[in-house]
Design a protein around this motif. Structure first.
Motif, PDB file in Angstrom:
ATOM      1  N   LEU A  84      -2.857  -2.434  -6.867  1.00 36.53           N
ATOM      2  CA  LEU A  84      -2.629  -3.012  -5.559  1.00 36.53           C
ATOM      3  C   LEU A  84      -2.853  -4.492  -5.138  1.00 36.53           C
ATOM      4  O   LEU A  84      -2.070  -5.186  -4.654  1.00 36.53           O
ATOM      5  CB  LEU A  84      -3.843  -2.041  -4.463  1.00 36.53           C
ATOM      6  CG  LEU A  84      -3.485  -2.412  -3.100  1.00 36.53           C
ATOM      7  CD1 LEU A  84      -2.287  -2.582  -2.502  1.00 36.53           C
ATOM      8  CD2 LEU A  84      -4.297  -1.590  -2.295  1.00 36.53           C
ATOM      9  N   VAL A 114       0.865  -1.183   0.019  1.00 39.78           N
ATOM     10  CA  VAL A 114       0.025  -0.163  -0.161  1.00 39.78           C
ATOM     11  C   VAL A 114       0.683   1.390   0.000  1.00 39.78           C
ATOM     12  O   VAL A 114       0.497   2.149  -0.644  1.00 39.78           O
ATOM     13  CB  VAL A 114      -1.083   0.068   1.257  1.00 39.78           C
ATOM     14  CG1 VAL A 114      -1.646   1.423   1.427  1.00 39.78           C
ATOM     15  CG2 VAL A 114      -1.938  -1.011   1.031  1.00 39.78           C
ATOM     16  N   PRO A 165      -7.353  -0.169  -6.016  1.00 39.92           N
ATOM     17  CA  PRO A 165      -6.761  -0.261  -7.089  1.00 39.92           C
ATOM     18  C   PRO A 165      -6.365  -1.668  -7.769  1.00 39.92           C
ATOM     19  O   PRO A 165      -5.933  -2.331  -6.765  1.00 39.92           O
ATOM     20  CB  PRO A 165      -5.386   0.582  -6.861  1.00 39.92           C
ATOM     21  CG  PRO A 165      -5.937   1.554  -5.818  1.00 39.92           C
ATOM     22  CD  PRO A 165      -6.862   0.656  -4.822  1.00 39.92           C
ATOM     23  N   ARG A 218      -2.544   5.359  -3.111  1.00 38.86           N
ATOM     24  CA  ARG A 218      -3.167   4.083  -2.834  1.00 38.86           C
ATOM     25  C   ARG A 218      -3.991   4.241  -1.622  1.00 38.86           C
ATOM     26  O   ARG A 218      -5.268   3.612  -1.379  1.00 38.86           O
ATOM     27  CB  ARG A 218      -2.255   2.814  -2.645  1.00 38.86           C
ATOM     28  CG  ARG A 218      -1.741   2.402  -4.074  1.00 38.86           C
ATOM     29  CD  ARG A 218      -0.851   1.100  -3.897  1.00 38.86           C
ATOM     30  NE  ARG A 218      -0.565   0.669  -5.314  1.00 38.86           N
ATOM     31  CZ  ARG A 218       0.427  -0.278  -5.419  1.00 38.86           C
ATOM     32  NH1 ARG A 218       1.025  -0.694  -4.509  1.00 38.86           N
ATOM     33  NH2 ARG A 218       0.746  -0.635  -6.718  1.00 38.86           N
TER      34      ARG A 218
END
Length: 231
Positions: A113, A94, A110, A100
């Protein structure tokens, strides 16, 4: 870790499908876990019936009461939580890319991510075999239609807030923010952090927007009249 009790969903006339990519991924896992198509259909009907109570989410599981014509039943579910090393890797993932945290606070997960977390050995979204449930009803199938109804509603919770997924996996919102704050502070942090968002005004703005949106949804569900004053 502290459990979070999510408000119950009002009855819906039409089927509510997951709208986000991660919500749809959760639904696919639910469909994989189901024993029969008929059970899935019954679970979807229950999910929009307004007869499922508040869902309590905690690290590694959830619980909810479900009512049908036969009585009131208790559904308990389990999702494997991340281990300590996996949680550390997720925090690093993260923090590795700007924006993020703000995206998570704004209700977005996302795709990059999730991909980068997977590369680090962290599976965020479960597959069907990882969704364990028990119910106090006498159905022999697991998950039963009551459990499938709750699982479908969890997809709606995930749609609105990806932190629900992280909470189920063992990393709730407060812990993630605290770990990120501690990571930024490093060894120079002399006193306990008063507010994980204080060092980043953008995160505070994002969180405020999320809270306002949640309040609007609550007022609309309660039919409390116009909510223009919240904007």
């Amino acid at each position: 870790m502290t459990a979070v009790l999510h408000p119950r969903f009002a009855a819906r006339r039409s089927a509510a499908r997951a709208g986000t990519w991660w919500g749809k991924a959760w639904v696919r896992a639910v469909e994989e876990a189901a024993y029969a198509v008929e059970d899935l259909a019954a679970g979807r009907r229950l999910s929009r019936s307004g007869r499922i109570g508040q869902i309590e989410v905690d690290a590694g599981g959830f619980v909810a009461a479900v009512e049908d014509d036969g009585g009131v039943w208790t559904v308990v579910g389990a999702v494997p939580p991340l281990g300590e090393e996996e949680r550390d890797a997720l925090v690093e993932t993260v923090a590795a890319e700007a924006g993020r945290v703000a995206a998570l606070l704004a209700g977005e997960l996302p795709h990059s991510l999730a991909e980068h977390a997977e590369e680090a050995g962290v599976e965020l979204l479960p597959y069907g075999g990882e969704l364990g449930t028990t119910c106090t009803c006498d159905a022999w199938a697991d998950p039963c239609p009551h459990a499938l109804g709750v699982l479908h509603q969890i997809a709606w919770l995930l749609d609105a807030d990806p932190f629900v997924l992280l909470h189920l996996r063992g990393l709730p919102r407060e812990e993630l923010l605290a770990r990120l704050h501690g990571r930024q502070g490093g060894d120079h942090q002399a006193a306990p952090a008063a507010d994980p968002l204080a060092a980043d005004p953008d995160l505070a703005v994002a969180l405020d927007a999320v809270e306002r949106a949640r309040r609007v949804v609550e007022l609309l569900e309660q039919d409390a009249g116009p909510a223009d004053h919240l904007f």
